[in-house]
Each structure stands twice: as structure tokens, then as C-alpha cells.
Design a protein around this motif. Structure first.
Motif, PDB file in Angstrom:
ATOM      1  N   ARG A 100       0.822  -1.220   0.000  1.00  0.00           N
ATOM      2  CA  ARG A 100       0.000   0.000   0.000  1.00  0.00           C
ATOM      3  C   ARG A 100       0.850   1.263   0.000  1.00  0.00           C
ATOM      4  O   ARG A 100       0.381   2.335  -0.377  1.00  0.00           O
ATOM      5  N   ARG A 101       2.073   1.163   0.454  1.00  0.00           N
ATOM      6  CA  ARG A 101       2.975   2.311   0.450  1.00  0.00           C
ATOM      7  C   ARG A 101       4.403   1.791   0.471  1.00  0.00           C
ATOM      8  O   ARG A 101       4.682   0.688   0.943  1.00  0.00           O
ATOM      9  N   CYS A 103       8.721   3.521   0.465  1.00  0.00           N
ATOM     10  CA  CYS A 103       9.611   4.676   0.495  1.00  0.00           C
ATOM     11  C   CYS A 103       9.004   5.847   1.270  1.00  0.00           C
ATOM     12  O   CYS A 103       9.196   7.014   0.913  1.00  0.00           O
ATOM     13  N   THR A 104       8.254   5.544   2.317  1.00  0.00           N
ATOM     14  CA  THR A 104       7.712   6.565   3.210  1.00  0.00           C
ATOM     15  C   THR A 104       8.193   6.260   4.629  1.00  0.00           C
ATOM     16  O   THR A 104       8.782   5.207   4.891  1.00  0.00           O
ATOM     17  N   PHE A 105       7.898   7.163   5.556  1.00  0.00           N
ATOM     18  CA  PHE A 105       8.283   6.949   6.948  1.00  0.00           C
ATOM     19  C   PHE A 105       7.587   5.712   7.521  1.00  0.00           C
ATOM     20  O   PHE A 105       8.160   4.964   8.309  1.00  0.00           O
ATOM     21  N   SER A 106       6.341   5.489   7.115  1.00  0.00           N
ATOM     22  CA  SER A 106       5.592   4.333   7.607  1.00  0.00           C
ATOM     23  C   SER A 106       6.059   3.064   6.901  1.00  0.00           C
ATOM     24  O   SER A 106       6.411   3.074   5.719  1.00  0.00           O
ATOM     25  N   ASP A 107       6.046   1.951   7.637  1.00  0.00           N
ATOM     26  CA  ASP A 107       6.463   0.676   7.062  1.00  0.00           C
ATOM     27  C   ASP A 107       5.519   0.249   5.941  1.00  0.00           C
ATOM     28  O   ASP A 107       4.317   0.492   6.006  1.00  0.00           O
ATOM     29  N   PRO A 108       6.042  -0.418   4.921  1.00  0.00           N
ATOM     30  CA  PRO A 108       5.165  -0.972   3.883  1.00  0.00           C
ATOM     31  C   PRO A 108       4.288  -2.086   4.446  1.00  0.00           C
ATOM     32  O   PRO A 108       4.716  -2.818   5.344  1.00  0.00           O
ATOM     33  N   VAL A 155      -0.294   2.452  -5.703  1.00  0.00           N
ATOM     34  CA  VAL A 155      -1.451   3.219  -5.243  1.00  0.00           C
ATOM     35  C   VAL A 155      -1.524   4.600  -5.888  1.00  0.00           C
ATOM     36  O   VAL A 155      -2.595   5.099  -6.189  1.00  0.00           O
ATOM     37  N   ASN A 156      -0.392   5.258  -6.107  1.00  0.00           N
ATOM     38  CA  ASN A 156      -0.426   6.633  -6.604  1.00  0.00           C
ATOM     39  C   ASN A 156       0.217   6.733  -7.979  1.00  0.00           C
ATOM     40  O   ASN A 156       0.483   5.725  -8.631  1.00  0.00           O
ATOM     41  N   ASP A 157       0.495   7.948  -8.430  1.00  0.00           N
ATOM     42  CA  ASP A 157       1.066   8.166  -9.761  1.00  0.00           C
ATOM     43  C   ASP A 157       2.569   8.032  -9.777  1.00  0.00           C
ATOM     44  O   ASP A 157       3.189   8.167 -10.839  1.00  0.00           O
ATOM     45  N   ASN A 158       3.170   7.806  -8.625  1.00  0.00           N
ATOM     46  CA  ASN A 158       4.600   7.536  -8.569  1.00  0.00           C
ATOM     47  C   ASN A 158       4.852   6.034  -8.595  1.00  0.00           C
ATOM     48  O   ASN A 158       3.985   5.246  -8.212  1.00  0.00           O
ATOM     49  N   LEU A 159       6.046   5.656  -9.037  1.00  0.00           N
ATOM     50  CA  LEU A 159       6.501   4.287  -8.836  1.00  0.00           C
ATOM     51  C   LEU A 159       7.377   4.288  -7.594  1.00  0.00           C
ATOM     52  O   LEU A 159       8.397   4.979  -7.545  1.00  0.00           O
TER      53      LEU A 159
END
Length: 222
Positions: A100-101, A103-108, A155-159
Motif C-alpha cells: 500500500r505504500r 519509500c515513506t516513513f511508515s512501514d510498507p 497506489v499513486n502516480d509515482n513508482l
């Protein structure tokens, strides 16, 4: 709150050292993500609602294996029905994972809860990344191997792609990571314009394990 070590794109040196130990380059991990995202985006609206994730998982796993299996020491793995690439010399397993995510602060986190098989595969791995299982360990040998995930977010427009090593967990979701190596988090359109839609040629192998599929009851990977 995540307490694992994060190696970001802007400071890649230590992350690159880990990737080299694993045997997966930053560029190869990026292309695995791109290949999976193409399959996600190219899903027909006439296909079932779960098709985008399934298609991405199929092609992401294919690209992961086409990247690693031609190299010395790597084989197709499907121990306990978990599809992976496995290296018996390094005692490693790499698994493709839609998340779901990334490369963010939150864990994948995966798109669907993890079942007992996935949990056992990760929890039974050795705590030392390149350690050895005890000599009297009678489990299937892959269960003593360290697991790394190639995490790809659609989920978003980024890879967004990261290669991360999950910690032991008891529930249906990952409960922290030892290391997280951020590969890329960039606009998808730019990446697709820069790369070919192809993946390495299909692996040719005399290994019967590639075609000897042991079907076991389990939830379908996300």
C-alpha cells in the motif's frame, strides 16, 4: 513507529552494500517495479476487480526470477507454496510484494493480510542475515533462510520501490523491518518513458523444481 534502519536514495552507499550482498542491483530492483506496474496499468477493465494486483504480482515475480535465476546460485523457489527466488548458498529468499505504500516513513504493508505460511516463512528465518541454521535443524532448508521483500506500491502516480527485510510478526501484518532500502520514488510517466517494456528473456533451466508445483492450501499472495 518504524525502528528499522532506512537507507534512502539520497544516501545509497550502505544500502548498495547490502544489495550487493543480496545479489540484486538498484537498477534491477527498479526494473522489477516498472515491469510489474506495466502489468497493473495494462489490466483490462473487463477483468475481475482483483486483476490489477494479481497481474502485477505475476509479472513482478516473473521479473524478479528472470533477474536472479540466470545468475549462479539462484533458483526458482516455491517452498510451502510461497513463490520466490532462492539462493541456497547465501541462504536467502527474495519475494515480490505489492504494498500500500513504499519509500515513506511508515512501514510498507501488503494489500491483504498475511497468512500462517507467510508468517512462518519469515519468522523461521535466521536472525543473522547470512548466518547458518543449526546442524540438527530438520525443517525444510528454505525455512532457515533470510527473507527479503521487493516491495512495489501501485497506489499513486509515482513508482515506489523498496527492498526490505521484515522482522518476526505474530498477526496478519508486518510488524517492523530490520532494514529498508529505498530504491526509487519517482513519477511513473517519466520512468516508463525512459525504459523498455521488456524484461530479460525467460529462464531456460533443466531444474525440475521449476515445473514441479506442489499445490498447498493458502491465501493468494497480494
Amino acid at each position: 513507529m518504524p525502528d528499522g534502519v532506512i537507507f534512502r536514495e539520497s544516501e545509497p552507499e550502505r544500502g548498495d552494500e547490502l544489495l550487493e550482498q543480496i545479489g540484486l542491483s538498484r537498477e534491477a530492483a527498479k526494473h522489477i517495479g516498472i515491469y510489474a506496474r506495466r502489468a497493473f496499468n495494462n489490466t483490462s477493465p473487463m477483468e475481475p476487480i482483483s486483476a490489477p494486483g494479481v497481474n502485477a504480482w505475476n509479472k513482478g515475480t516473473e521479473a524478479l526470477r528472470n533477474t536472479l535465476v540466470p545468475r549462479e546460485g539462484w533458483k526458482v523457489g516455491r517452498n510451502l507454496g510461497i513463490e520466490s527466488a532462492v539462493n541456497h548458498e547465501k541462504k536467502l529468499q527474495l519475494i515480490y510484494q505489492n504494498v500500500r505504500r513504499a519509500c515513506t516513513f511508515s512501514d510498507p504493508q501488503p494489500l491483504s493480510p498475511r497468512g500462517s505460511v507467510s508468517r512462518r516463512m519469515i519468522n523461521d528465518g535466521t536472525s543473522d542475515m547470512f548466518g547458518s541454521a543449526p546442524l540438527d535443524d530438520l525443517r525444510p532448508k528454505e525455512l532457515s533462510y533470510t527473507v527479503w521483500l521487493v516491495c512495489v506500491c501501485h497506489v499513486n502516480d509515482n513508482l515506489s520501490v523498496e527492498v526490505s527485510r521484515p522482522k518476526r510478526f505474530d498477526g496478519a501484518w508486518y510488524d517492523g523491518f530490520h532494514e529498508r532500502i529505498f530504491i526509487i520514488d519517482s513519477p511513473l510517466e517519466e520512468l516508463l518513458a525512459q525504459t523498455s517494456p521488456t524484461t530479460p528473456e525467460p529462464v531456460e533451466s533443466n531444474d525440475p523444481d521449476i515445473y514441479d508445483v506442489d499445490v498447498t492450501p493458502k491465501s493468494f499472495p497480494a
